[in-house]
Enzyme design. Sequence first.
Site, PDB file in Angstrom:
ATOM      1  N   MET A  44       1.100  -1.364  -0.037  1.00 16.55           N
ATOM      2  CA  MET A  44       0.008  -0.057   0.069  1.00 16.55           C
ATOM      3  C   MET A  44       0.881   1.277  -0.147  1.00 16.55           C
ATOM      4  O   MET A  44       0.401   2.410   0.488  1.00 16.55           O
ATOM      5  CB  MET A  44      -1.063  -0.086   1.287  1.00 16.55           C
ATOM      6  CG  MET A  44      -2.088  -1.231   1.387  1.00 16.55           C
ATOM      7  SD  MET A  44      -3.528  -1.023   2.109  1.00 16.55           S
ATOM      8  CE  MET A  44      -2.849  -0.718   3.716  1.00 16.55           C
ATOM      9  N   HIS A  51       9.406  -3.782   3.068  1.00 16.84           N
ATOM     10  CA  HIS A  51       9.010  -3.843   1.790  1.00 16.84           C
ATOM     11  C   HIS A  51      10.118  -4.393   1.070  1.00 16.84           C
ATOM     12  O   HIS A  51      10.111  -5.224  -0.030  1.00 16.84           O
ATOM     13  CB  HIS A  51       8.412  -2.651   1.219  1.00 16.84           C
ATOM     14  CG  HIS A  51       6.865  -2.273   1.785  1.00 16.84           C
ATOM     15  ND1 HIS A  51       6.972  -1.285   2.492  1.00 16.84           N
ATOM     16  CD2 HIS A  51       5.806  -2.772   1.853  1.00 16.84           C
ATOM     17  CE1 HIS A  51       5.583  -1.151   3.236  1.00 16.84           C
ATOM     18  NE2 HIS A  51       4.899  -2.129   2.755  1.00 16.84           N
TER      19      HIS A  51
HETATM   20  O1  PAF Z   1      -0.063  -5.988   3.860  1.00 14.93           O
HETATM   21  C1  PAF Z   1      -0.488  -4.798   3.158  1.00 14.93           C
HETATM   22  O2  PAF Z   1       0.233  -4.121   3.002  1.00 14.93           O
HETATM   23  C2  PAF Z   1      -1.850  -4.989   2.453  1.00 14.93           C
HETATM   24  O3  PAF Z   1      -2.892  -5.574   3.315  1.00 14.93           O
HETATM   25  C3  PAF Z   1      -1.770  -5.705   0.970  1.00 14.93           C
HETATM   26  C4  PAF Z   1      -1.366  -6.868   1.000  1.00 14.93           C
HETATM   27  C5  PAF Z   1      -1.067  -4.813   0.127  1.00 14.93           C
HETATM   28  C6  PAF Z   1      -3.292  -5.552   0.540  1.00 14.93           C
HETATM   29  O4  PAF Z   1      -3.739  -4.519   0.315  1.00 14.93           O
END
Ligand code: PAF
Length: 349
Positions: A44, A51
């Site tokens: 997101m 990430h």
């Molecule tokens: O973990 C996240 O950032 C969110 O839940 C995801 C997997 C991108 C779904 O919107």
Amino acid sequence: MATSITRSPGDPSSFQIFRDSPQLRRLRQQLLKDDQSVGFVPTMGALHEGHLSLIRAAACENTNVFISIFVNPTQFGVNEDFSSYPCTWESDIERLEKLNKEFISSGSPTGRISAVFAPTSKVMYPNLPPSSEIDGDGSFVTVTPLSKKLEGESRPVFFRGVATVCMKLFNVTTPDRVYFGQKDFQQTVIIKRMVQDLHVGTEVRVVSTAREVNGLALSSRNAYLGDRRRRAGCTIFRAFKAADEAYRGGKTSRVDILRAAQSVLDRVFAEQQALSPSERYLFEIDYISLADSNTLEELDIVDHIKGAVISAALKMAPLEETVPNEECGLGDGKVFVRLIDNWMLQAEN
Ligand code: PAF
């Protein structure tokens, strides 16, 4: 609006940014014909080192990495922070370009980021406005009973939203492998179950939690914490360590293991309460769970052969008083911040 752009054409670290699905699908089809693999990392945005560790893992196993950046409305409850969720688009893209440069210069045979999918809400929810209501209309994926437990108890639409958007994203990107962080443990269990139950042709990889030096699990929402409440982040981690020590020391009962964790939380809470409102942070414990790591069923006794997962959610209260020049984070320390984390009590080999 262009549906696909490349910021610096010709620059090998550049990648295509897609706003809609047809061109991304075409890229995917071409990669399939060329016998290239795709690892997909859904996000997101508000990208952090956690990430990046997912993307690194994806680049190790695939020739191409696709990343989505989409703040998914349906996983936020009606009173949650959808409208204020951190959005750091420019720095996200710069981080990804930098990471691609790293992949290229490393010389090792890793993959590259080749696509970022940043769709609009209308692309993801083409027919009805995305609903966050419990009985809202729409095409949804629900994974019960897993989605009703733990986080699902206080956030009833959360995992319906997560499973639905992931299914849509998997349908668009048709990845060979998808990458999720262990930090959102329940999410990983639900995605694995959905992939299995709905015969989605992808492998789910879970990458270990990236932490700050003090143990705070990295999360985009940490941006709301500010310096003082960030210090609290290590509290859950210390509680897990105490539980883990009890388990490794031979304790297997729920009471003993959770008592060890709870006593750390109680001690920190008492220490903070004794401080003045301009020095302290306060928190509420939403839950501490000791559960089976596949079914999320609460356990009375941990079987050493299977291990277990201990997970917790803390609600950090807004700062009561601030001091001049204090770094209070996004929202000026006035918002509640929910911290979740988990720890595996390892199975014996
Ligand atoms: O973990 C996240 O950032 C969110 O839940 C995801 C997997 C991108 C779904 O919107």
